[in-house]
Design an enzyme around this catalytic site. Structure first.
Site, mmCIF file in Angstrom:
data_model
loop_
_atom_site.group_PDB
_atom_site.id
_atom_site.type_symbol
_atom_site.label_atom_id
_atom_site.label_comp_id
_atom_site.label_asym_id
_atom_site.label_seq_id
_atom_site.Cartn_x
_atom_site.Cartn_y
_atom_site.Cartn_z
ATOM 1 N N HIS A 64 0.834 -1.219 0.000
ATOM 2 C CA HIS A 64 0.000 0.000 0.000
ATOM 3 C C HIS A 64 0.864 1.263 0.000
ATOM 4 C CE1 HIS A 64 -3.816 2.057 1.822
ATOM 5 N NE2 HIS A 64 -3.216 2.826 0.925
ATOM 6 N N HIS A 66 1.653 5.158 -2.170
ATOM 7 C CA HIS A 66 1.286 6.187 -3.162
ATOM 8 C C HIS A 66 2.565 6.889 -3.616
ATOM 9 C CE1 HIS A 66 -3.050 6.039 -1.911
ATOM 10 N NE2 HIS A 66 -2.502 5.684 -0.757
ATOM 11 N N ARG A 68 2.760 8.941 -6.438
ATOM 12 C CA ARG A 68 2.443 10.279 -6.979
ATOM 13 C C ARG A 68 2.812 10.516 -8.437
ATOM 14 N NH1 ARG A 68 -0.967 10.685 -3.002
ATOM 15 N NH2 ARG A 68 -0.150 11.397 -1.021
ATOM 16 N N HIS A 236 -5.969 -0.330 5.883
ATOM 17 C CA HIS A 236 -5.797 0.542 7.058
ATOM 18 C C HIS A 236 -6.961 0.520 8.050
ATOM 19 C CE1 HIS A 236 -7.833 2.952 4.080
ATOM 20 N NE2 HIS A 236 -6.743 3.479 3.557
ATOM 21 N N ASP A 307 0.807 2.677 3.701
ATOM 22 C CA ASP A 307 -0.001 3.774 3.152
ATOM 23 C C ASP A 307 0.887 5.019 2.993
ATOM 24 O OD1 ASP A 307 -2.073 5.155 2.076
ATOM 25 O OD2 ASP A 307 -3.270 5.272 3.911
HETATM 26 O O1 DOR Z 1 -4.459 9.767 4.163
HETATM 27 C C1 DOR Z 1 -4.569 9.331 3.020
HETATM 28 N N1 DOR Z 1 -3.784 9.760 2.024
HETATM 29 N N2 DOR Z 1 -5.515 8.415 2.761
HETATM 30 C C2 DOR Z 1 -5.820 8.054 1.498
HETATM 31 O O2 DOR Z 1 -6.744 7.312 1.303
HETATM 32 C C3 DOR Z 1 -5.081 8.598 0.353
HETATM 33 C C4 DOR Z 1 -3.765 9.102 0.765
HETATM 34 C C5 DOR Z 1 -3.135 9.981 -0.288
HETATM 35 O O3 DOR Z 1 -3.044 9.542 -1.437
HETATM 36 O O4 DOR Z 1 -2.705 11.078 0.033
HETATM 37 ZN ZN ZN Z 2 -3.648 4.772 0.709
#
Ligand code: DOR
Ligand code: ZN
Length: 445
Positions: A64, A66, A68, A236, A307
């Site tokens: 999990h 991100h 960008r 999460h 995350d």
């Molecule tokens: O806190 C978060 N940030 N939760 C999410 O679901 C997306 C993530 C983000 O991409 O910034």
């Molecule tokens: Zn996420």
């Protein structure tokens, strides 16, 4: 008996976390794979590494993240994000689709795979985002090479991805057969409660996006999955109540927790960190963190994942609730959890289960997440005694919720398919990460 073949590398003298636990053995690596165990001191090899005093773990799988790219590369990109992974002992990453544009078609998935080529320090796969427009094609697209599966946002978070209409959810759950990764917050309740988010008061974030938001969405999805044949992965987890729901749905649902939901709680996190502690779903009262720890120790949690969701300091400095939700975590996943091992809160074997065996089992990765013959030599060497402060000034976003904390237990070197990618806190070699293969994406050659 050692096999009479030249190894590319022999790791000598370490304590290895094999699937059944700690074992003293050398590891011989050939053609990027784990090729032999035993006493290999005399074996012909191009390189020997004396790992005395170190533990060898399967490279972590962070399911999990991100990164960008495309669209938000001022926060992070595949090169900078995967560098954090390699330095942090994470050798496989599954990346989320809420980029800009969101990853919702095979062409956009292919674009991500090509952006990763030659720039990514670790192996990778990309989730496809579910939306109203692509629902009828996802059962076919979910099996594309390089795809980690489908990500479903039941409530809106960062980006525009959202799918909350019951008939569409049912359609998705009836048609898709890979495990669906789910962000569970109820969109209607989020909209109704927006006024609870008070200007410049990030401590109101868990009032706006309250426990019931998470519980309702998880409940709804588990209920729909009961009869549809879908397999779900609840991301999460953040409330005690969702754990009870999950326990009744283990036949078809797996689950994730993040280090931040285990280690930080309200109200302290908001008092100390302000909007840096603002994430979705929110950090909540300590009883929830305690329940998550209990779940971790009783087999209800399959994966620990970060995350990793970086935003710049400037973006985070906007007055709440204009400030974006999310925090980085790739670089600190392993040291934060090794520190819990040092404190006696977690066994090293549990850490390996939650960061390697678990995600490999849940997502069906091929030859990843296990120190076993024939598996990829994705390994991280850790020093359980080493104490060091968290310092993320070299990262693109330049901050971390745990900045300045002294942690005990750090990765000292990382191998990706038998090649060093990080040593003593520095990247080495070249970014040669490849797409991860899954049982469900295997294709005829
Ligand atoms: O806190 C978060 N940030 N939760 C999410 O679901 C997306 C993530 C983000 O991409 O910034
Ligand atoms: Zn996420």
């Amino acid at each position: 008996m050692p096999i009479a073949m030249p190894f590319q590398l022999v790791l000598h003298n370490a304590t290895c976390l094999l699937p059944w636990g700690k074992t003293q053995t050398d590891i011989g690596i050939a053609e990027g794979k784990i090729a032999a165990f035993g006493q290999l001191a005399q074996a012909p090899t191009a390189e020997v590494f004396d790992a005395k005093g170190l533990h060898i773990l399967p490279g972590l799988i962070d399911s999990h993240v991100h990164w960008r790219e495309p669209g938000g590369t001022h926060k992070e990109d595949m090169a900078s994000g995967s560098a954090q992974a390699a330095l942090g002992g994470v050798t496989s990453v599954f990346e989320m689709p809420n980029t800009s544009p969101p990853t919702t078609t095979p062409a956009l998935l292919a674009q991500k795979l090509s952006l990763a080529k030659g720039r990514c320090w670790v192996d990778h796969a990309f989730f496809l985002g579910a939306c109203a427009d692509n629902i009828s094609s996802l059962s076919e697209w979910e099996r594309l090479p390089g795809c980690a599966g489908i990500k479903l946002f039941l409530g809106s978070s960062t980006g525009s991805l959202l799918l909350n209409e019951t008939s569409l959810l049912s359609k998705l759950l009836q048609s898709c057969r890979r495990r669906i990764a789910c962000h569970c917050e109820d969109e209607n309740r989020l909209a109704q409660r927006k006024a609870f988010a008070q200007t410049e008061k990030p401590e109101t974030h868990p009032l706006w996006r309250d426990e019931t938001c998470a519980i309702l969405a998880t409940q709804k999805l588990l209920e729909l999955a009961k009869t549809s044949g879908a397999r779900l992965h609840i991301l999460h987890l953040s409330t005690q109540e969702e754990l009870a729901l999950l326990q009744k749905a283990r036949a078809f649902a797996t689950a994730e927790v993040t280090p931040q939901h285990l280690l930080l709680s309200a109200p302290e996190c908001y008092a100390h960190l302000g909007t840096l502690a603002q994430i979705n779903p929110p950090l909540r009262a300590p009883q929830h963190a305690q329940a998550l720890w209990h779940a971790l120790h009783t087999g209800l949690i399959d994966c620990l994942a970060t995350d990793h969701a970086p935003h710049t300091r400037e973006e985070k400095a906007k007055p709440y609730p204009q400030s974006p939700s999310g925090m980085p975590g790739l670089y600190t996943l392993l040291p934060l959890m090794l520190h819990q091992v040092a404190q006696g809160k977690l066994l090293l074997e549990q850490l390996v289960e939650l960061t390697a065996h678990g995600p490999a089992r849940v997502f069906g990765t091929r030859c990843k997440g296990r120190i076993a013959l024939g598996y990829d030599a994705d390994l991280v060497l850790v020093d359980l005694e080493k104490k060091q402060n968290v310092n993320t000034s070299h990262t693109r976003c330049g901050w971390n919720a745990f900045d300045g904390h002294t942690l005990q237990g750090w990765p000292v070197a990382t191998l990706l398919r038998g090649h060093w990618v990080a040593r003593e806190g520095k990247l080495v070699g070249h970014p040669e990460g490849r797409p991860i293969e899954f049982d469900d994406t295997r294709q005829a050659l």
